[in-house]
Design an enzyme around this catalytic site. Structure first.
Site, short mmCIF file in Angstrom:
data_model
loop_
_atom_site.label_atom_id
_atom_site.label_comp_id
_atom_site.label_asym_id
_atom_site.label_seq_id
_atom_site.Cartn_x
_atom_site.Cartn_y
_atom_site.Cartn_z
N ASP A 1 -1.05 1.64 3.49
CA ASP A 1 -1.18 2.89 4.59
C ASP A 1 -0.51 2.62 5.77
OD1 ASP A 1 -2.50 4.67 2.83
OD2 ASP A 1 -4.27 3.49 3.06
N ASP B 1 0.63 -4.41 3.53
CA ASP B 1 -0.26 -3.40 3.57
C ASP B 1 0.05 -2.07 3.15
OD1 ASP B 1 -2.56 -2.13 4.57
OD2 ASP B 1 -1.58 -1.27 6.17
#
Length: 267
Positions: A9, A7
């Site tokens: 953020d 991922d």
């Protein structure tokens, strides 16, 4: 084949509080909108996957709606939100370029080691692709970042916790789900990865430490670095037992197990 999907953020960098939140508020100021999100407001909004989707919520405020030109139809609202989001993405990438969001511990090391060993590395995120590419380049450098496929933004219609972005990544890169491990930081991300049948390591971020990660294979404070910040193990239901820093040997032990094998490795 062994693959890692990150991922963006909260995983590559702790971007939400120091990057996205000020970029959203700067955008509100730029367009003269009578709204500013606090740290607490934004924490609640993170339950909504996608920046455009978060921005769309402010149009429910009559004052903001009028300040935005009173968009009457769904198409007009979508156009307004897209304009705001484009400006917000520009501001965010400028913040990243200014170096205000350092990479999280261990990210550069793990990605570099994985690529050196011939592993597939990819990034799957609900954020806009320019934002993701900026954070990735800040974490591993432009040259390495250019070799890493990114699946982000509106590449899928349904955002996390829906598994669509992870399913797309697996399909497009022809990955074996049993040999693929995801690095996430939020419950929405964990559910998305599990929905795609992928074992998941969680490195908690500032906004997500208190979320429920019961189904994760491993929960850590960070990936850790041998010569820097050491990781803390928060949950280890698969018995991986990393010490100080998570490496490829531990990640390899997670591959090949069913994503929901929460009992594996326990004694």
């Amino acid at each position: 084949m062994t693959a890692l999907i990150f991922d963006c953020d909260g995983v590559l960098g702790d971007t939400e509080r120091d990057g996205h939140l000020p970029a959203f508020n700067a955008t509100f100021a730029q367009f003269g909108l009578p709204v500013r999100w606090s740290v607490e407001d934004y924490g609640r909004l993170l339950r909504i996957g996608g920046g455009k989707e978060r921005l769309a919520t402010v149009l429910d405020d009559p004052e903001v709606w009028r300040a935005a030109g009173s968009p009457a139809t769904a198409a007009e609202r979508a156009e307004v939100v897209a304009t705001w989001h484009k400006a917000k993405t520009k501001t965010f990438t400028e913040l990243v370029a200014a170096g205000v969001i350092p990479p999280r511990p261990g990210v550069r090391r793990v990605i570099t080691d994985a690529l050196r060993e011939g592993w597939t590395v990819a990034v799957a995120s609900t954020s806009a692709e320019p934002s993701v590419r900026a954070v990735l380049a800040g974490a591993v450098g432009d040259e390495v970042a250019a070799t890493i496929p990114v699946f982000a933004g509106d590449v899928v219609l349904r955002k996390k916790p829906d598994p669509a972005v992870y399913q797309l990544t697996v399909d497009q890169l022809a990955l074996d789900p049993a040999g693929t491990v995801v690095i996430e930081d939020s419950r929405n991300g964990l559910l998305a990865a599990l929905g795609a049948g992928l074992a998941t390591v969680v490195t908690v971020s500032g906004y997500t430490r208190d979320e429920d990660f019961t189904e994760a294979a491993l929960v850590l404070t960070s990936l850790g670095d041998p010569d820097g910040e050491r990781l803390e193990v928060l949950a280890d239901p698969w018995g991986v037992r990393p010490v100080d820093a998570l490496g490829l040997s531990e990640l390899s032990r997670l591959a090949g197990r069913p994503a929901h094998d929460t009992q594996g490795g326990q004694t």
